[in-house]
Enzyme design. Structure first.
Site, PDB file in Angstrom:
ATOM      1  N   ASP A  69       0.787  -1.250   0.000  1.00 39.41           N
ATOM      2  CA  ASP A  69       0.000   0.000   0.000  1.00 39.41           C
ATOM      3  C   ASP A  69       0.821   1.303   0.000  1.00 39.41           C
ATOM      4  O   ASP A  69       0.514   2.222   0.775  1.00 39.41           O
ATOM      5  CB  ASP A  69      -0.962   0.012   1.203  1.00 39.41           C
ATOM      6  CG  ASP A  69      -1.985  -1.124   1.161  1.00 39.41           C
ATOM      7  OD1 ASP A  69      -1.967  -1.913   0.207  1.00 39.41           O
ATOM      8  OD2 ASP A  69      -2.796  -1.214   2.111  1.00 39.41           O
ATOM      9  N   HIS A  84     -10.799   0.741  -2.538  1.00 37.99           N
ATOM     10  CA  HIS A  84     -12.163   0.684  -2.011  1.00 37.99           C
ATOM     11  C   HIS A  84     -13.175   1.353  -2.935  1.00 37.99           C
ATOM     12  O   HIS A  84     -12.906   2.430  -3.477  1.00 37.99           O
ATOM     13  CB  HIS A  84     -12.243   1.423  -0.665  1.00 37.99           C
ATOM     14  CG  HIS A  84     -11.361   0.870   0.402  1.00 37.99           C
ATOM     15  ND1 HIS A  84     -11.401  -0.443   0.805  1.00 37.99           N
ATOM     16  CD2 HIS A  84     -10.413   1.473   1.186  1.00 37.99           C
ATOM     17  CE1 HIS A  84     -10.518  -0.619   1.785  1.00 37.99           C
ATOM     18  NE2 HIS A  84      -9.906   0.518   2.030  1.00 37.99           N
ATOM     19  N   HIS A 134     -10.643   6.896   2.019  1.00 37.39           N
ATOM     20  CA  HIS A 134      -9.282   6.801   1.476  1.00 37.39           C
ATOM     21  C   HIS A 134      -9.253   5.749   0.368  1.00 37.39           C
ATOM     22  O   HIS A 134     -10.082   4.838   0.330  1.00 37.39           O
ATOM     23  CB  HIS A 134      -8.285   6.410   2.584  1.00 37.39           C
ATOM     24  CG  HIS A 134      -8.526   5.040   3.117  1.00 37.39           C
ATOM     25  ND1 HIS A 134      -9.486   4.760   4.065  1.00 37.39           N
ATOM     26  CD2 HIS A 134      -7.963   3.841   2.805  1.00 37.39           C
ATOM     27  CE1 HIS A 134      -9.504   3.466   4.324  1.00 37.39           C
ATOM     28  NE2 HIS A 134      -8.593   2.868   3.564  1.00 37.39           N
ATOM     29  N   LYS A 185      -7.063  -4.903  -3.059  1.00 38.19           N
ATOM     30  CA  LYS A 185      -7.822  -5.463  -1.927  1.00 38.19           C
ATOM     31  C   LYS A 185      -8.757  -4.408  -1.377  1.00 38.19           C
ATOM     32  O   LYS A 185      -8.555  -3.211  -1.608  1.00 38.19           O
ATOM     33  CB  LYS A 185      -6.864  -5.961  -0.841  1.00 38.19           C
ATOM     34  CG  LYS A 185      -5.972  -4.865  -0.291  1.00 38.19           C
ATOM     35  CD  LYS A 185      -4.906  -5.409   0.631  1.00 38.19           C
ATOM     36  CE  LYS A 185      -4.023  -4.310   1.166  1.00 38.19           C
ATOM     37  NZ  LYS A 185      -4.724  -3.335   2.007  1.00 38.19           N
ATOM     38  N   CYS A 231      -1.864  -2.865   7.626  1.00 33.93           N
ATOM     39  CA  CYS A 231      -1.783  -3.782   6.484  1.00 33.93           C
ATOM     40  C   CYS A 231      -0.502  -4.614   6.449  1.00 33.93           C
ATOM     41  O   CYS A 231      -0.534  -5.787   6.064  1.00 33.93           O
ATOM     42  CB  CYS A 231      -2.027  -3.022   5.189  1.00 33.93           C
ATOM     43  SG  CYS A 231      -3.757  -2.464   5.088  1.00 33.93           S
TER      44      CYS A 231
HETATM   45  C1  VGL Z   1      -4.578   0.546   5.741  1.00 29.23           C
HETATM   46  C2  VGL Z   1      -6.149   1.404   7.160  1.00 29.23           C
HETATM   47  C3  VGL Z   1      -7.120   1.288   6.189  1.00 29.23           C
HETATM   48  C4  VGL Z   1      -3.144   0.158   5.538  1.00 29.23           C
HETATM   49  C5  VGL Z   1      -5.538   0.404   4.761  1.00 29.23           C
HETATM   50  O1  VGL Z   1      -2.701   0.104   4.370  1.00 29.23           O
HETATM   51  O2  VGL Z   1      -2.455  -0.101   6.548  1.00 29.23           O
HETATM   52  N1  VGL Z   1      -4.898   1.039   6.946  1.00 29.23           N
HETATM   53  N2  VGL Z   1      -6.809   0.791   4.992  1.00 29.23           N
HETATM   54 ZN    ZN Z   2      -8.293   0.853   3.467  1.00 32.63          ZN
END
Ligand code: VGL
Ligand code: ZN
Length: 198
Positions: free
Chosen positions: A9, A49, A82, A107, A152
């Site tokens: 991410d 998302h 986000h 994801k 994550c």
């Molecule tokens: C993440 C919170 C929500 C991450 C993703 O990549 O750690 N954290 N979505």
């Molecule tokens: Zn997220």
């Protein structure tokens, strides 16, 4: 033995200026690019998302970002909106060397289930397919880097270890969110299940 670098991410929304900015999230990009050459395979994950996702506080009346709610699959932290599919915030950091990636795995597409881990959604049962990709290519050792250490990266590393991969988290190439001690809790869980921290 074949090894993969799993880059979690590294997206604009998790970097300074983004919707769910992780402090210093952008500072790991150059180091991650430099590490890629040491691995047979490079996998990038992308939080992706739909608008109105159930992990967004804005989807729940009276709730604020970072509130905790109970979902059918267990407790869930609510986040600012986000990484909405196709948005600039969901794009990879523009200095990340995406051309080197063998696989990009998205994801968090199911509107009703969050997905921190690169392997399973937060219901702990719906697979992303990453396990099959790695196994069919004979990859046994994984090094995880990226954002965020305590969410994550942590959940991905836990699932990978439980699936039997040899897992290392490279701390200098990760940054965390740290909600109520979540960073220390993550490291202690990872240590207890045999994940290497370097
Ligand atoms: C993440 C919170 C929500 C991450 C993703 O990549 O750690 N954290 N979505
Ligand atoms: Zn997220």
């Amino acid at each position: 033995m074949s090894s993969a670098l799993i880059v979690i991410d590294v997206q604009n929304d998790f970097c300074p200026g983004g919707a769910l900015a992780v402090s210093e999230g952008d500072l790991i990009v150059a180091g991650i690019n430099a590490r890629m050459a040491a691995f047979d395979t490079v996998v990038l994950t992308q939080d992706w998302h739909p608008a109105g996702h159930s992990s967004f506080a804005s989807s729940h009346a009276g709730k604020a970002p970072y509130d905790l709610i109970e979902m059918p699959y267990g407790p869930q932290v609510l986040w600012p909106d986000h990484c909405v599919q196709g948005s600039a915030g969901a794009a990879f950091h523009d200095r990340l060397d995406v051309d080197r990636a063998d696989l990009i795995i998205r994801k968090g597409m199911n509107p009703a289930i969050d997905s921190y881990s690169a392997f399973f959604e937060n219901d702990q049962t719906t697979p992303t397919g990453l396990e099959g990709y790695l196994r069919t290519r004979g990859i046994t050792a994984l090094t995880l880097v990226g954002l965020a250490t305590d969410f994550c990266v942590n959940f991905s590393a836990q699932d990978a270890a439980r699936l039997g991969f040899d897992v290392t988290v490279e701390e200098a190439l990760c940054r965390g969110i740290d909600l109520d001690g979540s960073l220390a809790a993550a490291w202690s869980t990872l240590q207890s299940i045999g994940v290497s921290r370097i």
